[in-house]
Design an enzyme around this catalytic site. Sequence first.
Site, PDB file in Angstrom:
ATOM      1  N   TYR A  59       0.835  -1.207   0.000  1.00  0.00           N
ATOM      2  CA  TYR A  59       0.000   0.000   0.000  1.00  0.00           C
ATOM      3  C   TYR A  59       0.868   1.253   0.000  1.00  0.00           C
ATOM      4  O   TYR A  59       1.854   1.342   0.716  1.00  0.00           O
ATOM      5  CB  TYR A  59      -0.907   0.063   1.234  1.00  0.00           C
ATOM      6  CG  TYR A  59      -1.980  -1.004   1.310  1.00  0.00           C
ATOM      7  CD1 TYR A  59      -2.354  -1.759   0.200  1.00  0.00           C
ATOM      8  CD2 TYR A  59      -2.629  -1.258   2.507  1.00  0.00           C
ATOM      9  CE1 TYR A  59      -3.339  -2.730   0.296  1.00  0.00           C
ATOM     10  CE2 TYR A  59      -3.615  -2.223   2.616  1.00  0.00           C
ATOM     11  CZ  TYR A  59      -3.962  -2.963   1.499  1.00  0.00           C
ATOM     12  OH  TYR A  59      -4.929  -3.920   1.604  1.00  0.00           O
ATOM     13  N   HIS A 137      -1.043 -11.959   1.301  1.00  0.00           N
ATOM     14  CA  HIS A 137      -1.973 -11.054   0.602  1.00  0.00           C
ATOM     15  C   HIS A 137      -2.594 -11.734  -0.633  1.00  0.00           C
ATOM     16  O   HIS A 137      -3.793 -11.702  -0.843  1.00  0.00           O
ATOM     17  CB  HIS A 137      -1.184  -9.799   0.180  1.00  0.00           C
ATOM     18  CG  HIS A 137      -1.993  -8.578  -0.007  1.00  0.00           C
ATOM     19  ND1 HIS A 137      -1.428  -7.324  -0.091  1.00  0.00           N
ATOM     20  CD2 HIS A 137      -3.325  -8.378  -0.150  1.00  0.00           C
ATOM     21  CE1 HIS A 137      -2.369  -6.423  -0.258  1.00  0.00           C
ATOM     22  NE2 HIS A 137      -3.531  -7.034  -0.316  1.00  0.00           N
ATOM     23  N   SER A 216     -13.074  -4.010   2.084  1.00  0.00           N
ATOM     24  CA  SER A 216     -14.015  -3.173   1.318  1.00  0.00           C
ATOM     25  C   SER A 216     -15.455  -3.407   1.791  1.00  0.00           C
ATOM     26  O   SER A 216     -16.356  -3.632   0.975  1.00  0.00           O
ATOM     27  CB  SER A 216     -13.879  -3.424  -0.193  1.00  0.00           C
ATOM     28  OG  SER A 216     -12.558  -3.181  -0.631  1.00  0.00           O
ATOM     29  N   PRO A 217     -15.699  -3.337   3.101  1.00  0.00           N
ATOM     30  CA  PRO A 217     -17.046  -3.633   3.612  1.00  0.00           C
ATOM     31  C   PRO A 217     -18.077  -2.591   3.203  1.00  0.00           C
ATOM     32  O   PRO A 217     -19.279  -2.860   3.262  1.00  0.00           O
ATOM     33  CB  PRO A 217     -16.847  -3.625   5.136  1.00  0.00           C
ATOM     34  CG  PRO A 217     -15.686  -2.709   5.354  1.00  0.00           C
ATOM     35  CD  PRO A 217     -14.772  -2.948   4.182  1.00  0.00           C
ATOM     36  N   LEU A 218     -17.582  -1.417   2.767  1.00  0.00           N
ATOM     37  CA  LEU A 218     -18.490  -0.375   2.283  1.00  0.00           C
ATOM     38  C   LEU A 218     -18.476  -0.327   0.757  1.00  0.00           C
ATOM     39  O   LEU A 218     -18.814   0.695   0.160  1.00  0.00           O
ATOM     40  CB  LEU A 218     -18.082   0.989   2.867  1.00  0.00           C
ATOM     41  CG  LEU A 218     -18.088   1.052   4.402  1.00  0.00           C
ATOM     42  CD1 LEU A 218     -17.521   2.377   4.896  1.00  0.00           C
ATOM     43  CD2 LEU A 218     -19.521   0.855   4.926  1.00  0.00           C
ATOM     44  N   GLY A 219     -18.081  -1.439   0.143  1.00  0.00           N
ATOM     45  CA  GLY A 219     -18.069  -1.488  -1.319  1.00  0.00           C
ATOM     46  C   GLY A 219     -17.172  -0.414  -1.921  1.00  0.00           C
ATOM     47  O   GLY A 219     -17.518   0.210  -2.911  1.00  0.00           O
ATOM     48  N   ARG A 220     -15.983  -0.218  -1.288  1.00  0.00           N
ATOM     49  CA  ARG A 220     -15.016   0.799  -1.718  1.00  0.00           C
ATOM     50  C   ARG A 220     -15.642   2.193  -1.695  1.00  0.00           C
ATOM     51  O   ARG A 220     -15.267   3.069  -2.458  1.00  0.00           O
ATOM     52  CB  ARG A 220     -14.438   0.461  -3.097  1.00  0.00           C
ATOM     53  CG  ARG A 220     -13.728  -0.901  -3.120  1.00  0.00           C
ATOM     54  CD  ARG A 220     -13.187  -1.256  -4.476  1.00  0.00           C
ATOM     55  NE  ARG A 220     -12.642  -2.605  -4.490  1.00  0.00           N
ATOM     56  CZ  ARG A 220     -11.363  -2.917  -4.238  1.00  0.00           C
ATOM     57  NH1 ARG A 220     -10.506  -1.984  -3.968  1.00  0.00           N
ATOM     58  NH2 ARG A 220     -10.959  -4.175  -4.275  1.00  0.00           N
TER      59      ARG A 220
HETATM   60  N1  LIG Z   1      -6.832  -7.932   1.207  1.00  0.00           N
HETATM   61  C1  LIG Z   1      -7.055  -7.229   0.127  1.00  0.00           C
HETATM   62  O1  LIG Z   1      -6.784  -7.640  -0.998  1.00  0.00           O
HETATM   63  C2  LIG Z   1      -7.694  -5.862   0.269  1.00  0.00           C
HETATM   64  C3  LIG Z   1      -8.254  -5.219  -0.855  1.00  0.00           C
HETATM   65  C4  LIG Z   1      -8.846  -3.970  -0.665  1.00  0.00           C
HETATM   66  C5  LIG Z   1      -8.874  -3.400   0.610  1.00  0.00           C
HETATM   67  N2  LIG Z   1      -8.312  -4.054   1.668  1.00  0.00           N
HETATM   68  C6  LIG Z   1      -8.324  -3.485   3.041  1.00  0.00           C
HETATM   69  O2  LIG Z   1      -9.660  -3.160   3.387  1.00  0.00           O
HETATM   70  C7  LIG Z   1      -9.725  -1.808   3.807  1.00  0.00           C
HETATM   71  C8  LIG Z   1     -11.079  -1.214   3.497  1.00  0.00           C
HETATM   72  O3  LIG Z   1     -11.408  -1.377   2.138  1.00  0.00           O
HETATM   73  P1  LIG Z   1     -11.533  -0.177   1.096  1.00  0.00           P
HETATM   74  O4  LIG Z   1     -10.798   1.023   1.588  1.00  0.00           O
HETATM   75  O5  LIG Z   1     -11.193  -0.762  -0.222  1.00  0.00           O
HETATM   76  O6  LIG Z   1     -13.089   0.089   1.027  1.00  0.00           O
HETATM   77  P2  LIG Z   1     -14.256   0.493   2.036  1.00  0.00           P
HETATM   78  O7  LIG Z   1     -13.761   0.501   3.420  1.00  0.00           O
HETATM   79  O8  LIG Z   1     -15.386  -0.358   1.652  1.00  0.00           O
HETATM   80  O9  LIG Z   1     -14.593   1.970   1.550  1.00  0.00           O
HETATM   81  C9  LIG Z   1     -13.667   3.008   1.687  1.00  0.00           C
HETATM   82  C10 LIG Z   1     -14.259   4.258   1.066  1.00  0.00           C
HETATM   83  O10 LIG Z   1     -15.475   4.590   1.728  1.00  0.00           O
HETATM   84  C11 LIG Z   1     -15.499   5.940   2.110  1.00  0.00           C
HETATM   85  N3  LIG Z   1     -16.137   5.972   3.439  1.00  0.00           N
HETATM   86  C12 LIG Z   1     -15.740   5.329   4.553  1.00  0.00           C
HETATM   87  N4  LIG Z   1     -16.623   5.534   5.561  1.00  0.00           N
HETATM   88  C13 LIG Z   1     -17.600   6.317   5.053  1.00  0.00           C
HETATM   89  C14 LIG Z   1     -18.793   6.861   5.586  1.00  0.00           C
HETATM   90  N5  LIG Z   1     -19.161   6.623   6.840  1.00  0.00           N
HETATM   91  N6  LIG Z   1     -19.566   7.645   4.781  1.00  0.00           N
HETATM   92  C15 LIG Z   1     -19.208   7.888   3.505  1.00  0.00           C
HETATM   93  N7  LIG Z   1     -18.090   7.394   2.939  1.00  0.00           N
HETATM   94  C16 LIG Z   1     -17.300   6.611   3.718  1.00  0.00           C
HETATM   95  C17 LIG Z   1     -14.066   6.396   2.140  1.00  0.00           C
HETATM   96  O11 LIG Z   1     -13.978   7.731   1.667  1.00  0.00           O
HETATM   97  P3  LIG Z   1     -13.288   8.903   2.550  1.00  0.00           P
HETATM   98  O12 LIG Z   1     -11.858   8.528   2.692  1.00  0.00           O
HETATM   99  O13 LIG Z   1     -13.510  10.112   1.717  1.00  0.00           O
HETATM  100  O14 LIG Z   1     -14.040   8.907   3.844  1.00  0.00           O
HETATM  101  C18 LIG Z   1     -13.357   5.442   1.167  1.00  0.00           C
HETATM  102  O15 LIG Z   1     -13.266   5.999  -0.118  1.00  0.00           O
HETATM  103  C19 LIG Z   1      -8.555  -1.163   3.075  1.00  0.00           C
HETATM  104  O16 LIG Z   1      -8.170   0.054   3.679  1.00  0.00           O
HETATM  105  C20 LIG Z   1      -7.515  -2.221   3.168  1.00  0.00           C
HETATM  106  O17 LIG Z   1      -6.870  -2.150   4.438  1.00  0.00           O
HETATM  107  C21 LIG Z   1      -7.737  -5.282   1.511  1.00  0.00           C
END
Ligand SMILES: NC(=O)c1ccc[n+]([C@@H]2O[C@H](COP(=O)([O-])OP(=O)(O)OC[C@H]3O[C@@H](n4cnc5c(N)ncnc54)[C@H](OP(=O)(O)O)[C@@H]3O)[C@@H](O)[C@H]2O)c1
Length: 344
Positions: A59, A137, A216-220
Amino acid sequence: MTPTVPTVALGDGLHVSRIGFGGMALSHAYGDTDPDEALRTLHHAVDRGVTFIDTADVYGKPRDGGTGPAGTNEELIAKLLADRRDEVRIATKFGITGAVGAPAARATRGDRDYVRAACEASLRRLGTDVIDLYYLHRRQLDIPIEETVGAMAELVAEGKVRHLGLSEVTADELRAAAAVHPIAAVQSEWSIWSRDVEARVVPAAREVGAGFVPYSPLGRGFLTGAMTPERVSAGILRAEPRFVEHFAANQRIVELLRQVGRETGASAAQVALAWLWAQGAALGLPVVPIPGTRRPARVTENADALRVVLDPAQKARLDGAADLVRGSRSLSFTPRDWVSADRE
Ligand SMILES: NC(=O)c1ccc[n+]([C@@H]2O[C@H](COP(=O)([O-])OP(=O)(O)OC[C@H]3O[C@@H](n4cnc5c(N)ncnc54)[C@H](OP(=O)(O)O)[C@@H]3O)[C@@H](O)[C@H]2O)c1
């Protein structure tokens, strides 16, 4: 501030806060980032009791000329750990060999020498002498997973790592790995619109005693309702059918989350997280989502989702969102077999 998030046991005796924090987008992925705000957000998470922090060696933006895993997100998180190591459960990952954007970012390694070198590099960047949870990973498909996990188990024996995890493994890979060493957690994408893991991987995790960490629990960001086409085009999602061609059709899922949110006094993001805990309870295993955000206020909003209670009718309506989804969860710039469902 007193932590207000209860803890839960994943597998192998690893206790973590019931909601974690995903660090990836503090450095890259879905738009511009600011290192000072990122550090404030991390401190706020720990203040709030969200103490399970997720990162990976890959990352972050690479340094000039850097070709291997950038490590810059780990270096950012090191600034938090410098002051608060004892309060945090730190999870990091290895196995993707290149810097974001470089061709090697789509290649993997899982041989013993690489495992050891990657761990040493992460320990150095994080400024700690032990990693609480060390994930593979992405596995190297032409090396038996037993070999990679065997090398990871040596790190546990040496005290460099406390617990082992696997990301995007199939059920069979998970069983083979768990026969070598206990697996504390499986981390794969899982949310109301990405549910393929429920068919085989989640039952296998329950069977081997591993907890589940949905990424990505919030669908990114899509499921929060805060995603706009402009925001999609500012990051790695700019060419993804789910977020581009199907942006309007998939808003039906956001509308459903909002409707249930109006009934429960919650935001769409909070309902999406509450659904994951409810689904984990229904399927019989501990689930610890790791939403990411750059903003302290959203850390609080997401942690407050622990208070949301869905009644059975609301849960059933949300389960039905699966039928509304248009477009696959695989990212078009990654290999076809990058997610477990695509190699089962
Ligand atoms: N193992 C793997 O292959 C893998 C792949 C992907 C991700 N991950 C891990 O999973 C973590 C989370 O996944 P992710 O970042 O892909 O997606 P996510 O947590 O589903 O969504 C993140 C996005 O949601 C927005 N957000 C968060 N909380 C919010 C809220 N309450 N209201 C409105 N928008 C909100 C953020 O924007 P703002 O920043 O503008 O708030 C950000 O753009 C990553 O940080 C990483 O550590 C792992």
